[in-house]
Design an enzyme around this catalytic site. Structure first.
Site, mmCIF file in Angstrom:
data_model
loop_
_atom_site.group_PDB
_atom_site.id
_atom_site.type_symbol
_atom_site.label_atom_id
_atom_site.label_comp_id
_atom_site.label_asym_id
_atom_site.label_seq_id
_atom_site.Cartn_x
_atom_site.Cartn_y
_atom_site.Cartn_z
ATOM 1 N N ALA A 5 0.822 -1.209 0.000
ATOM 2 C CA ALA A 5 0.000 0.000 0.000
ATOM 3 C C ALA A 5 0.855 1.258 0.000
ATOM 4 O O ALA A 5 0.445 2.306 0.474
ATOM 5 C CB ALA A 5 -0.920 -0.009 1.220
ATOM 6 N N ARG A 47 -2.728 7.859 -10.402
ATOM 7 C CA ARG A 47 -3.839 7.791 -11.357
ATOM 8 C C ARG A 47 -5.189 8.087 -10.708
ATOM 9 O O ARG A 47 -6.169 8.322 -11.393
ATOM 10 C CB ARG A 47 -3.856 6.392 -12.016
ATOM 11 C CG ARG A 47 -2.715 6.182 -12.998
ATOM 12 C CD ARG A 47 -2.565 4.731 -13.416
ATOM 13 N NE ARG A 47 -1.843 3.925 -12.411
ATOM 14 C CZ ARG A 47 -1.593 2.627 -12.521
ATOM 15 N NH1 ARG A 47 -2.021 1.980 -13.607
ATOM 16 N NH2 ARG A 47 -0.935 1.971 -11.590
ATOM 17 N N GLY A 105 8.815 0.207 -6.543
ATOM 18 C CA GLY A 105 8.195 -0.946 -7.187
ATOM 19 C C GLY A 105 7.732 -2.001 -6.199
ATOM 20 O O GLY A 105 8.097 -1.973 -5.019
ATOM 21 N N TYR A 117 -38.089 22.027 16.038
ATOM 22 C CA TYR A 117 -36.777 21.565 16.493
ATOM 23 C C TYR A 117 -36.926 21.077 17.929
ATOM 24 O O TYR A 117 -37.303 21.837 18.827
ATOM 25 C CB TYR A 117 -35.717 22.677 16.445
ATOM 26 C CG TYR A 117 -34.456 22.192 17.119
ATOM 27 C CD1 TYR A 117 -33.751 21.102 16.594
ATOM 28 C CD2 TYR A 117 -33.998 22.755 18.305
ATOM 29 C CE1 TYR A 117 -32.626 20.599 17.235
ATOM 30 C CE2 TYR A 117 -32.866 22.252 18.954
ATOM 31 C CZ TYR A 117 -32.187 21.169 18.410
ATOM 32 O OH TYR A 117 -31.091 20.658 19.038
ATOM 33 N N ASN A 161 -48.839 15.878 22.077
ATOM 34 C CA ASN A 161 -48.962 16.393 20.717
ATOM 35 C C ASN A 161 -48.202 17.710 20.620
ATOM 36 O O ASN A 161 -48.515 18.672 21.311
ATOM 37 C CB ASN A 161 -50.438 16.621 20.380
ATOM 38 C CG ASN A 161 -50.590 17.011 18.930
ATOM 39 O OD1 ASN A 161 -50.616 16.166 18.050
ATOM 40 N ND2 ASN A 161 -50.665 18.310 18.682
ATOM 41 N N ARG A 200 -47.933 35.119 26.012
ATOM 42 C CA ARG A 200 -47.817 35.920 24.782
ATOM 43 C C ARG A 200 -48.520 37.237 25.034
ATOM 44 O O ARG A 200 -49.367 37.343 25.932
ATOM 45 C CB ARG A 200 -48.460 35.178 23.601
ATOM 46 C CG ARG A 200 -49.935 34.994 23.740
ATOM 47 C CD ARG A 200 -50.547 34.183 22.597
ATOM 48 N NE ARG A 200 -51.983 34.138 22.724
ATOM 49 C CZ ARG A 200 -52.731 33.083 22.418
ATOM 50 N NH1 ARG A 200 -52.161 31.975 21.990
ATOM 51 N NH2 ARG A 200 -54.029 33.146 22.554
HETATM 52 C C1 UD1 Z 1 0.266 -4.514 -10.610
HETATM 53 C C2 UD1 Z 1 1.101 -5.668 -11.229
HETATM 54 C C3 UD1 Z 1 0.350 -6.162 -12.456
HETATM 55 C C4 UD1 Z 1 -1.033 -6.620 -12.072
HETATM 56 C C5 UD1 Z 1 -1.772 -5.493 -11.363
HETATM 57 C C6 UD1 Z 1 -3.081 -5.993 -10.785
HETATM 58 C C7 UD1 Z 1 3.426 -5.270 -10.737
HETATM 59 C C8 UD1 Z 1 4.730 -4.808 -11.264
HETATM 60 N N1 UD1 Z 1 2.410 -5.207 -11.574
HETATM 61 O O1 UD1 Z 1 0.207 -3.424 -11.524
HETATM 62 O O2 UD1 Z 1 1.057 -7.260 -13.024
HETATM 63 O O3 UD1 Z 1 -1.758 -7.007 -13.230
HETATM 64 O O4 UD1 Z 1 -1.011 -4.985 -10.261
HETATM 65 O O5 UD1 Z 1 -3.798 -4.906 -10.290
HETATM 66 O O6 UD1 Z 1 3.382 -5.698 -9.595
HETATM 67 N N2 UD1 Z 1 3.085 -0.460 -4.342
HETATM 68 C C9 UD1 Z 1 3.948 -0.316 -3.258
HETATM 69 N N3 UD1 Z 1 5.195 0.168 -3.500
HETATM 70 C C10 UD1 Z 1 5.636 0.512 -4.731
HETATM 71 C C11 UD1 Z 1 4.750 0.351 -5.814
HETATM 72 C C12 UD1 Z 1 3.477 -0.147 -5.586
HETATM 73 O O7 UD1 Z 1 3.584 -0.623 -2.124
HETATM 74 O O8 UD1 Z 1 6.792 0.944 -4.832
HETATM 75 C C13 UD1 Z 1 1.725 -0.973 -4.083
HETATM 76 C C14 UD1 Z 1 0.637 -0.013 -4.509
HETATM 77 O O9 UD1 Z 1 0.244 0.799 -3.410
HETATM 78 C C15 UD1 Z 1 -0.481 -0.941 -4.950
HETATM 79 C C16 UD1 Z 1 0.245 -2.206 -5.368
HETATM 80 O O10 UD1 Z 1 1.549 -2.127 -4.849
HETATM 81 O O11 UD1 Z 1 -1.364 -1.256 -3.912
HETATM 82 C C17 UD1 Z 1 0.298 -2.349 -6.877
HETATM 83 O O12 UD1 Z 1 0.877 -1.205 -7.450
HETATM 84 P P1 UD1 Z 1 0.228 -0.512 -8.714
HETATM 85 O O13 UD1 Z 1 1.051 0.656 -9.087
HETATM 86 O O14 UD1 Z 1 -1.202 -0.316 -8.516
HETATM 87 O O15 UD1 Z 1 0.512 -1.664 -9.804
HETATM 88 P P2 UD1 Z 1 -0.319 -1.957 -11.112
HETATM 89 O O16 UD1 Z 1 0.134 -1.024 -12.180
HETATM 90 O O17 UD1 Z 1 -1.751 -1.957 -10.799
HETATM 91 MG MG MG Z 2 -2.872 -1.289 -9.192
#
Ligand code: UD1
Ligand code: MG
Length: 450
Positions: A8, A14, A80, A364, A375, A439
């Site tokens: 998370a 987006r 990532g 109120y 009433n 009144r």
């Molecule tokens: C990801 C998957 C994709 C899959 C899709 C399903 C990867 C590389 N790709 O893409 O294959 O089809 O989910 O919904 O995993 N997050 C972190 N740290 C980070 C990046 C992301 O905690 O550095 C968390 C985000 O908060 C999110 C989850 O990982 O909850 C997925 O990240 P998101 O950017 O939504 O990946 P997708 O593009 O949806």
């Molecule tokens: Mg996602």
């Protein structure tokens, strides 16, 4: 047993929102809380890690404070999904298996977790991801399967060729790993040449040939990256609840416009007109009719009642056979005993209406007790808030007749069977059976018109 890791820490750009992505609500509950409670309620899950970012760690901590199984870890930089998993002290995990999932797939339920784990065990491979065949695979990662039906690779949409984009089998972002294999290989993930991010999906290649696919139900595939996908998730939850209610004997007039949160309890023969919102710990007893536009939160509504259009009821308790509205506002701590009538444009707060009391129009009533069968005339106001900024109570006895446009300057008490004359401002207690007139007398000036 499983340890769950929920990712998370992503920026969620987006979503085009100031709020952190996983704290957006789906039918009244944040995405992260939905996922965490699915994990907690599953008997297969032993403990839960939530990977947060430095920016959202505090708000996630706050949101999940009552969740005992949860530990929050911080990913210092969003590099990532694989990098996110590396933020978890894998060494401390005591279970043999680890479930990793994205925090933006809010439709997962406890029963799904158990089912996935069972299917994983049948698969006889140490690692697996949950795949799903979708008619419109959108921006999800695509699963590449070789001629021997083995999963070889996940191609991210951003990195996919046109041919790869045509693949309908996608990655839901839910994985089950053998803990040891995950721990050994996670540091071997290399950054993508296109985005520079460390993809968790690269483990499919690194852990060849030990990676399988479990096919999951389509709702598991629903990832929320955009406001549109968030609202689709919400519609799914509301419509599922509407279908369940119909099966249980609730008359849902229009299942597409029925907004009942999953935990709300309705008995059979409740009737819901279109556009009703029921949320929180609300319950409604059998045979109650709720008209269009009504919003009820954290309240219990007894059986055989009639809540008329566009009324709002919050944190209140209503016994049986009440009639409320249209356009009434019952605010917190309103209690209606049986057969009370509250009419249009009446606002109540912290007040008890005893059985068969009536308050039909434009009033109120706050910090008050209204006796049985009393009433309350149109335009009655309890003046409960004084210049000293304190609240004071109005007590009205049984069978009292409150004349139209009476003001009660609290604290004040009206005895049983008393009457107040219309237009009175009552500042003193009124004894039982008395008539209170407070009144100015009317004066007619003859021949005034020139
Ligand atoms: C990801 C998957 C994709 C899959 C899709 C399903 C990867 C590389 N790709 O893409 O294959 O089809 O989910 O919904 O995993 N997050 C972190 N740290 C980070 C990046 C992301 O905690 O550095 C968390 C985000 O908060 C999110 C989850 O990982 O909850 C997925 O990240 P998101 O950017 O939504 O990946 P997708 O593009 O949806
Ligand atoms: Mg996602």
């Amino acid at each position: 047993m499983l340890t769950a890791i929920i990712l998370a820490a992503g920026e969620g750009k987006r979503m085009k929102s100031d709020r952190t992505k996983v704290l957006h609500k789906v039918a009244g509950t944040t995405m992260i809380s939905r996922i965490v409670s699915a994990m907690r309620l599953s008997s297969s899950v032993h403990s839960i890690y939530v990977v947060a970012s430095p920016n959202n760690a505090q708000s996630l901590e706050h949101e999940l404070q009552s969740e005992s199984l949860v530990q929050i870890v911080v990913q210092k930089e969003a590099l990532g999904t694989a990098h996110a998993v590396q933020s978890v002290p894998l060494n401390d995990i005591t279970t043999s298996h680890v479930l990793v999932m994205n925090g933006d797939h809010p439709l997962i339920e406890a029963s799904d977790v158990g089912e996935l784990f069972q299917n994983y065990e049948k698969n006889n491979l140490p690692h697996a991801l949950v795949g799903c065949e979708l008619e419109f695979p959108e921006h999800y990662g695509r699963l590449k399967i070789d001629t021997k039906s083995r999963l070889t690779k996940v191609v991210e949409f951003k990195d996919a060729t046109d041919d790869e984009k045509k693949i309908n089998l996608i990655n839901t972002g839910i994985y089950i790993f053998e803990k040891e294999g995950l721990e050994k290989s996670i540091s071997k993930v290399q950054p993508s040449s296109v985005t520079n991010e460390y993809y968790l999906t690269q483990l499919v290649e690194l852990l060849q040939p030990h990676f399988g696919v479990i096919v999951g139900a389509p709702h598991l595939a629903h990832g929320v990256n955009t406001p549109d996908a968030l609202m689709q998730a919400q519609s799914f939850v509301f419509q599922k609840k509407a279908t369940q209610l119909l099966n249980e004997g609730v008359r849902v007039w229009d299942p597409l416009h029925c907004y009942v949160e999953p935990q709300v309890k309705l008995e059979a023969d409740v009737e819901l007109q279109p556009g009703v919102f029921l949320s929180g710990s609300t319950s409604v007893g059998f045979g109650t009719l709720i008209e269009s536009g009504v919003r009820i939160s954290n309240s219990s509504i007894g059986p055989k009642s009639h809540i008329k259009a566009y009324s709002v009821i919050e944190d209140s308790e209503l016994e049986a056979e009440n009639s409320v509205g249209p356009m009434a506002h019952l605010r917190s701590k309103t209690t209606l005993q049986a057969k009370v009538h509250i009419g249009n444009f009446v606002e109540t707060k912290k007040s008890l209406f005893k059985k068969e009391a009536k308050c039909g129009h434009h009033s109120y009533i706050g910090d008050a007790t209204i006796g049985e069968r009393a009433n309350i005339g149109a335009g009655t106001i309890t003046c409960n808030y004084a210049a000293d900024k304190k609240k004071y109570e109005t007590k009205i006895g049984n069978d009292v007749f409150v004349g139209t446009d009476t003001k009660f300057i609290a604290p004040v008490e009206i005895g049983n069977n008393a009457i107040t004359a219309a237009g009175s401002t009552i500042t003193k207690d009124v004894p039982e059976k008395a008539l209170a007139v407070a009144r100015a007398r009317q004066k007619n000036i003859e021949n005034y018109h020139k």
